[in-house]
Design a protein around this motif. Structure first.
Motif, PDB file in Angstrom:
ATOM      1  N   MET A  43      53.721  24.595  62.745  1.00 11.98           N
ATOM      2  CA  MET A  43      52.726  23.997  63.639  1.00 11.98           C
ATOM      3  C   MET A  43      53.387  23.170  64.740  1.00 11.98           C
ATOM      4  O   MET A  43      52.933  23.164  65.888  1.00 11.98           O
ATOM      5  CB  MET A  43      51.730  23.158  62.843  1.00 11.98           C
ATOM      6  N   THR A  44      54.472  22.484  64.392  1.00  7.54           N
ATOM      7  CA  THR A  44      55.205  21.721  65.409  1.00  7.54           C
ATOM      8  C   THR A  44      55.762  22.647  66.483  1.00  7.54           C
ATOM      9  O   THR A  44      55.673  22.359  67.687  1.00  7.54           O
ATOM     10  CB  THR A  44      56.359  20.938  64.759  1.00  7.54           C
ATOM     11  N   MET A  45      56.309  23.775  66.054  1.00  5.09           N
ATOM     12  CA  MET A  45      56.854  24.743  67.009  1.00  5.09           C
ATOM     13  C   MET A  45      55.753  25.323  67.889  1.00  5.09           C
ATOM     14  O   MET A  45      55.940  25.493  69.103  1.00  5.09           O
ATOM     15  CB  MET A  45      57.575  25.860  66.250  1.00  5.09           C
ATOM     16  N   MET A  46      54.598  25.606  67.309  1.00  2.22           N
ATOM     17  CA  MET A  46      53.491  26.155  68.088  1.00  2.22           C
ATOM     18  C   MET A  46      53.021  25.165  69.150  1.00  2.22           C
ATOM     19  O   MET A  46      52.758  25.542  70.300  1.00  2.22           O
ATOM     20  CB  MET A  46      52.331  26.534  67.158  1.00  2.22           C
ATOM     21  N   ILE A  91      47.945  33.026  61.754  1.00  2.82           N
ATOM     22  CA  ILE A  91      47.845  33.896  60.570  1.00  2.82           C
ATOM     23  C   ILE A  91      49.121  33.820  59.737  1.00  2.82           C
ATOM     24  O   ILE A  91      49.078  33.757  58.498  1.00  2.82           O
ATOM     25  CB  ILE A  91      47.569  35.349  61.011  1.00  2.82           C
ATOM     26  N   PHE A  92      50.255  33.803  60.432  1.00  2.00           N
ATOM     27  CA  PHE A  92      51.541  33.700  59.735  1.00  2.00           C
ATOM     28  C   PHE A  92      51.620  32.396  58.945  1.00  2.00           C
ATOM     29  O   PHE A  92      52.092  32.364  57.799  1.00  2.00           O
ATOM     30  CB  PHE A  92      52.677  33.783  60.755  1.00  2.00           C
ATOM     31  N   GLY A  93      51.138  31.308  59.561  1.00  2.69           N
ATOM     32  CA  GLY A  93      51.129  30.020  58.871  1.00  2.69           C
ATOM     33  C   GLY A  93      50.237  30.030  57.644  1.00  2.69           C
ATOM     34  O   GLY A  93      50.546  29.388  56.632  1.00  2.69           O
ATOM     35  N   THR A  94      49.134  30.769  57.724  1.00  2.00           N
ATOM     36  CA  THR A  94      48.241  30.884  56.565  1.00  2.00           C
ATOM     37  C   THR A  94      48.962  31.532  55.391  1.00  2.00           C
ATOM     38  O   THR A  94      48.904  31.047  54.249  1.00  2.00           O
ATOM     39  CB  THR A  94      46.997  31.711  56.939  1.00  2.00           C
ATOM     40  N   MET A 142      45.069  26.694  56.015  1.00  7.99           N
ATOM     41  CA  MET A 142      43.853  26.692  56.819  1.00  7.99           C
ATOM     42  C   MET A 142      44.084  26.019  58.170  1.00  7.99           C
ATOM     43  O   MET A 142      43.604  26.481  59.209  1.00  7.99           O
ATOM     44  CB  MET A 142      42.734  25.970  56.059  1.00  7.99           C
ATOM     45  N   TYR A 143      44.821  24.914  58.166  1.00  8.62           N
ATOM     46  CA  TYR A 143      45.103  24.206  59.413  1.00  8.62           C
ATOM     47  C   TYR A 143      45.877  25.090  60.388  1.00  8.62           C
ATOM     48  O   TYR A 143      45.667  25.024  61.605  1.00  8.62           O
ATOM     49  CB  TYR A 143      45.893  22.933  59.134  1.00  8.62           C
ATOM     50  N   SER A 144      46.784  25.894  59.860  1.00  8.22           N
ATOM     51  CA  SER A 144      47.574  26.774  60.731  1.00  8.22           C
ATOM     52  C   SER A 144      46.676  27.734  61.501  1.00  8.22           C
ATOM     53  O   SER A 144      46.857  27.950  62.706  1.00  8.22           O
ATOM     54  CB  SER A 144      48.591  27.567  59.905  1.00  8.22           C
ATOM     55  N   SER A 145      45.703  28.298  60.811  1.00  4.13           N
ATOM     56  CA  SER A 145      44.779  29.217  61.479  1.00  4.13           C
ATOM     57  C   SER A 145      43.945  28.491  62.523  1.00  4.13           C
ATOM     58  O   SER A 145      43.742  28.989  63.637  1.00  4.13           O
ATOM     59  CB  SER A 145      43.861  29.881  60.451  1.00  4.13           C
ATOM     60  N   VAL A 146      43.472  27.297  62.165  1.00  2.00           N
ATOM     61  CA  VAL A 146      42.651  26.519  63.102  1.00  2.00           C
ATOM     62  C   VAL A 146      43.458  26.153  64.342  1.00  2.00           C
ATOM     63  O   VAL A 146      42.987  26.303  65.481  1.00  2.00           O
ATOM     64  CB  VAL A 146      42.110  25.251  62.412  1.00  2.00           C
ATOM     65  N   VAL A 147      44.679  25.672  64.137  1.00 12.67           N
ATOM     66  CA  VAL A 147      45.536  25.294  65.265  1.00 12.67           C
ATOM     67  C   VAL A 147      45.856  26.509  66.128  1.00 12.67           C
ATOM     68  O   VAL A 147      45.815  26.443  67.364  1.00 12.67           O
ATOM     69  CB  VAL A 147      46.836  24.628  64.758  1.00 12.67           C
TER      70      VAL A 147
END
Length: 270
Positions: free
Chosen positions: A21-24, A182-185, A222-227
Motif C-alpha cells: 500500500m505504501t508503494m501504491m 487485487i494482488f494485495g488482497t 480488504m484495505y488493499s482492494s479499497v485503496v
C-alpha cells in the motif's frame, strides 16, 4: 525446486504485505506530479500556438505598423512567428523584471526550457514553409504536427523524459492500481492462512492471538482492494480533466489555421 519456490513466495508475501500500500501511494503521488508537469508543458505549447494565432490575425488586420507588405508566404510566417516570440517571452520577461518577478519566470523557463522550445519550433516551421509558393498549397496539418512532434524540448520533459512514453505509462496506472489492490488482497489472505494451522483448541489465549493476527491479515486484504479502487478512480478522473489529446488537437488546429490564413493572404497579394 519446490522449496525454492515456496521460500520465494513467502518472501514476496511478507515483503508485499508490509509495503504494497505504501508503494501504491508513492506511485500515485509521483504519477500526479509527473502528470501535472507534462500537462503544464503542453499548456505552454498551447500558449505559443494561441499567441501565434492572435498575432496572425493582427497581422492580417494591418494592426502592426512596422510590418512590411510581404508577398512571400515564408516572409509573413517568419514575421508573425518572431513577433510572437518577442511579445510572449522577451517583452514579458522585461515586464516581470520591472515587477521583480523575473526569478520566478526564469525558474519556469529553466524547468520547461520554454524559450528554447519556441526557438526550435520557429526554426522548424521556417524550414518547412521556406520553399512553398502561392501556386502549391502545402499540407499545413502535417507541417504543424511535424514541428511540434519533432521539437526536442516539447517531446521531452527537461530534455530527458520522453513525454509520449511517459503519458502512455500514466494512462495505464489506473489499471495497475486495480491489479495492485487485487494482488494485495491475495497477499493478505496468503499471509493469514498459515496462522490458522497454529490454532490449539486446548490453548484459548494462543488461539485468540492467532485469530486476531488472521483477522488483521484479512483487514489488510480488504484495505488493499479499497485503496487500489480509490487510487484508480482518482487517477482516472485526473486523466479525464488533464486530457493530453484534447489540448494537443487544439494547439495543432490553431497553428494550422494560422498558417492557412497567412498562406491565403500571400496568395491574394501575389
Amino acid at each position: 525446486m519446490n522449496e525454492f519456490i515456496t521460500n520465494l513466495c513467502m518472501t514476496v508475501i511478507m515483503y508485499g504485505a508490509d509495503n504494497l500500500m505504501t508503494m501504491m501511494v508513492l506511485v500515485f503521488c509521483t504519477g500526479i506530479v509527473i502528470k501535472l508537469l507534462l500537462y503544464l508543458l503542453l499548456r505552454m505549447e498551447h500558449s505559443f500556438s494561441s499567441g501565434f494565432e492572435t498575432r496572425a490575425h493582427r497581422y492580417l488586420n494591418d494592426e502592426y505598423k512596422d510590418a512590411k507588405a510581404f508577398t512571400k508566404f515564408s516572409d509573413s510566417v517568419e514575421y508573425v512567428l518572431k513577433r510572437t516570440y518577442q511579445e510572449l517571452y522577451i517583452k514579458r520577461k522585461k515586464q516581470f523584471r520591472r515587477r521583480k518577478e523575473d526569478s520566478r519566470v526564469d525558474l519556469v523557463n529553466r524547468i520547461f526550457l520554454i524559450e528554447e522550445g519556441a526557438k526550435s519550433l520557429i526554426l522548424d516551421t521556417l524550414k518547412q514553409t521556406k520553399y512553398h509558393n502561392s501556386r502549391n498549397a502545402p499540407n499545413f496539418k502535417n507541417i504543424s504536427k511535424f514541428v511540434f512532434r519533432s521539437n526536442p524540448y516539447y517531446t521531452k520533459l527537461w530534455g530527458v523524459i520522453p513525454v509520449a512514453l511517459t503519458n502512455n505509462v500514466l494512462s495505464i496506472l489506473p489499471s495497475l492500481f486495480i491489479i495492485g489492490g487485487i494482488f494485495g488482497t491475495f497477499l493478505g489472505i496468503s499471509k493469514g492462512l498459515p496462522a490458522l494451522k497454529m490454532i490449539d483448541p486446548s490453548d484459548v489465549a494462543a488461539s485468540q492471538t492467532t485469530l486476531r493476527l488472521f483477522l488483521e491479515s484479512m483487514t489488510f486484504a480488504m484495505y488493499s482492494s479499497v485503496v487500489g479502487i480509490f487510487l484508480s478512480a482518482t487517477f482516472t478522473i485526473m486523466n479525464s480533466f488533464l486530457s493530453f489529446n484534447a489540448v494537443y488537437l487544439r494547439l495543432v488546429d490553431k497553428f494550422t489555421q494560422s498558417l492557412e490564413l497567412l498562406w491565403k493572404d500571400a496568395v491574394l497579394k501575389d
